[in-house]
Design a protein around this motif. Structure first.
Motif, PDB file in Angstrom:
ATOM      1  N   LEU A  61       0.828  -1.207   0.000  1.00  0.00           N
ATOM      2  CA  LEU A  61       0.000   0.000   0.000  1.00  0.00           C
ATOM      3  C   LEU A  61       0.863   1.258   0.000  1.00  0.00           C
ATOM      4  O   LEU A  61       0.505   2.266  -0.619  1.00  0.00           O
ATOM      5  CB  LEU A  61      -0.920  -0.018   1.228  1.00  0.00           C
ATOM      6  CG  LEU A  61      -2.016  -1.086   1.217  1.00  0.00           C
ATOM      7  CD1 LEU A  61      -2.759  -1.093   2.549  1.00  0.00           C
ATOM      8  CD2 LEU A  61      -2.998  -0.854   0.070  1.00  0.00           C
ATOM      9  N   ASP A  62       1.996   1.200   0.716  1.00  0.00           N
ATOM     10  CA  ASP A  62       2.902   2.344   0.740  1.00  0.00           C
ATOM     11  C   ASP A  62       3.465   2.608  -0.646  1.00  0.00           C
ATOM     12  O   ASP A  62       3.565   3.762  -1.083  1.00  0.00           O
ATOM     13  CB  ASP A  62       4.043   2.068   1.726  1.00  0.00           C
ATOM     14  CG  ASP A  62       4.958   3.272   1.884  1.00  0.00           C
ATOM     15  OD1 ASP A  62       4.462   4.350   2.255  1.00  0.00           O
ATOM     16  OD2 ASP A  62       6.160   3.132   1.632  1.00  0.00           O
ATOM     17  N   SER A  63       3.815   1.539  -1.358  1.00  0.00           N
ATOM     18  CA  SER A  63       4.324   1.682  -2.729  1.00  0.00           C
ATOM     19  C   SER A  63       3.235   2.258  -3.643  1.00  0.00           C
ATOM     20  O   SER A  63       3.501   3.121  -4.484  1.00  0.00           O
ATOM     21  CB  SER A  63       4.788   0.324  -3.256  1.00  0.00           C
ATOM     22  OG  SER A  63       5.219   0.427  -4.585  1.00  0.00           O
ATOM     23  N   GLU A  64       2.003   1.781  -3.458  1.00  0.00           N
ATOM     24  CA  GLU A  64       0.891   2.284  -4.277  1.00  0.00           C
ATOM     25  C   GLU A  64       0.633   3.755  -3.987  1.00  0.00           C
ATOM     26  O   GLU A  64       0.364   4.543  -4.897  1.00  0.00           O
ATOM     27  CB  GLU A  64      -0.355   1.455  -3.980  1.00  0.00           C
ATOM     28  CG  GLU A  64      -1.562   1.819  -4.841  1.00  0.00           C
ATOM     29  CD  GLU A  64      -2.764   0.931  -4.570  1.00  0.00           C
ATOM     30  OE1 GLU A  64      -3.898   1.350  -4.884  1.00  0.00           O
ATOM     31  OE2 GLU A  64      -2.568  -0.190  -4.047  1.00  0.00           O
ATOM     32  N   LEU A  65       0.726   4.121  -2.696  1.00  0.00           N
ATOM     33  CA  LEU A  65       0.510   5.515  -2.304  1.00  0.00           C
ATOM     34  C   LEU A  65       1.566   6.420  -2.921  1.00  0.00           C
ATOM     35  O   LEU A  65       1.263   7.506  -3.418  1.00  0.00           O
ATOM     36  CB  LEU A  65       0.539   5.639  -0.781  1.00  0.00           C
ATOM     37  CG  LEU A  65       0.390   7.059  -0.213  1.00  0.00           C
ATOM     38  CD1 LEU A  65      -0.945   7.665  -0.633  1.00  0.00           C
ATOM     39  CD2 LEU A  65       0.518   7.038   1.308  1.00  0.00           C
ATOM     40  N   LYS A  66       2.824   5.967  -2.904  1.00  0.00           N
ATOM     41  CA  LYS A  66       3.894   6.768  -3.501  1.00  0.00           C
ATOM     42  C   LYS A  66       3.654   6.953  -4.994  1.00  0.00           C
ATOM     43  O   LYS A  66       3.892   8.026  -5.543  1.00  0.00           O
ATOM     44  CB  LYS A  66       5.242   6.089  -3.264  1.00  0.00           C
ATOM     45  CG  LYS A  66       5.724   6.157  -1.824  1.00  0.00           C
ATOM     46  CD  LYS A  66       7.067   5.470  -1.651  1.00  0.00           C
ATOM     47  CE  LYS A  66       7.551   5.551  -0.209  1.00  0.00           C
ATOM     48  NZ  LYS A  66       8.838   4.831  -0.006  1.00  0.00           N
ATOM     49  N   GLY A  67       3.180   5.875  -5.643  1.00  0.00           N
ATOM     50  CA  GLY A  67       2.897   5.983  -7.072  1.00  0.00           C
ATOM     51  C   GLY A  67       1.796   6.990  -7.350  1.00  0.00           C
ATOM     52  O   GLY A  67       1.875   7.785  -8.294  1.00  0.00           O
ATOM     53  N   LEU A  68       0.763   6.980  -6.511  1.00  0.00           N
ATOM     54  CA  LEU A  68      -0.346   7.926  -6.691  1.00  0.00           C
ATOM     55  C   LEU A  68       0.104   9.357  -6.416  1.00  0.00           C
ATOM     56  O   LEU A  68      -0.324  10.294  -7.095  1.00  0.00           O
ATOM     57  CB  LEU A  68      -1.507   7.555  -5.757  1.00  0.00           C
ATOM     58  CG  LEU A  68      -2.231   6.243  -6.096  1.00  0.00           C
ATOM     59  CD1 LEU A  68      -3.225   5.899  -5.005  1.00  0.00           C
ATOM     60  CD2 LEU A  68      -2.949   6.343  -7.445  1.00  0.00           C
TER      61      LEU A  68
END
Length: 212
Positions: free
Chosen positions: A105-112
């Protein structure tokens, strides 16, 4: 330190060791209690509690560690230990899965966070459409053979050309002066010097500074 503070240190150390039920050095206890009590007070409390039989002291070389008195805790049978081990294993696996999920989720958040917003995307799209429209109009003029630049643009281009040609001649003259000076003491021919240094000349490519 006052007697009241000493008593607080004794109670804090005893409560901490009983609660954690793990061996700690005096320094560990000081740090784990967030340095609420100094090292001297904690060492004194540990020694007093040891003498009173409320905690146990273990010596490993020069290191002393303190642990809660195990006689105060009820015995735990093998079945309970196995059950606790199973729970620890399950909780460890759950912790691992949750950790993996958090990282995902942290990786997804950074991508967003690295993507532009809808409003910014719309703004960029409008700017690109405007630029595209200008390019289309210019392309139409080019196809029709019409005048595509203003007189001011034309003058700017010619002036830039004059500056570049002037600089070309200047640098060529400077290079020749330097090479001629080197050739005065060079034992080989000019061609050999150029090959050795890796110099490429205008004449080699059949070009020369144009007339301004």
């Amino acid at each position: 330190m006052s007697k009241a503070k000493d008593a607080q240190a004794v109670k804090a150390v005893l409560d901490y060791l009983n609660r954690q039920n793990r061996p700690y050095s005096a320094i560990d206890i000081v740090n784990n209690l967030h340095k609420e009590f100094g090292k001297t007070a904690v060492v004194k409390a540990c020694e007093g509690l040891t003498e009173a039989g409320k905690i146990r002291e273990k010596v490993y070389g020069k290191q002393k560690v303190y642990v809660a008195d195990q006689s105060q805790f009820p015995d735990v049978d093998d079945g309970e230990i196995k059950e606790m081990d199973a729970q620890i294993s399950q909780l460890s696996e759950l912790t691992k899965r949750r950790g993996d999920e958090v990282r995902r989720l942290d990786s997804e958040l950074k991508g967003l966070n690295n993507t532009i917003s809808t409003e910014e995307a719309k703004k960029q799209l409008a700017e690109l459409e405007k630029e595209c429209s200008v390019c289309k109009q210019k392309l139409i003029k080019l196809k029709e053979g019409g005048n595509t630049i203003t007189p001011q643009e034309k003058d700017k281009i010619y002036n830039s050309r004059k500056g570049f040609v002037k600089e070309w001649r200047k640098r060529k003259r400077m290079a020749n002066d330097i090479l001629n000076a080197v050739l005065e003491g060079y034992p080989k021919t000019k061609k050999q010097l150029y090959e050795e240094v890796g110099i490429e000349t205008d004449e080699e490519y059949k070009v020369s500074p144009p007339e301004v």
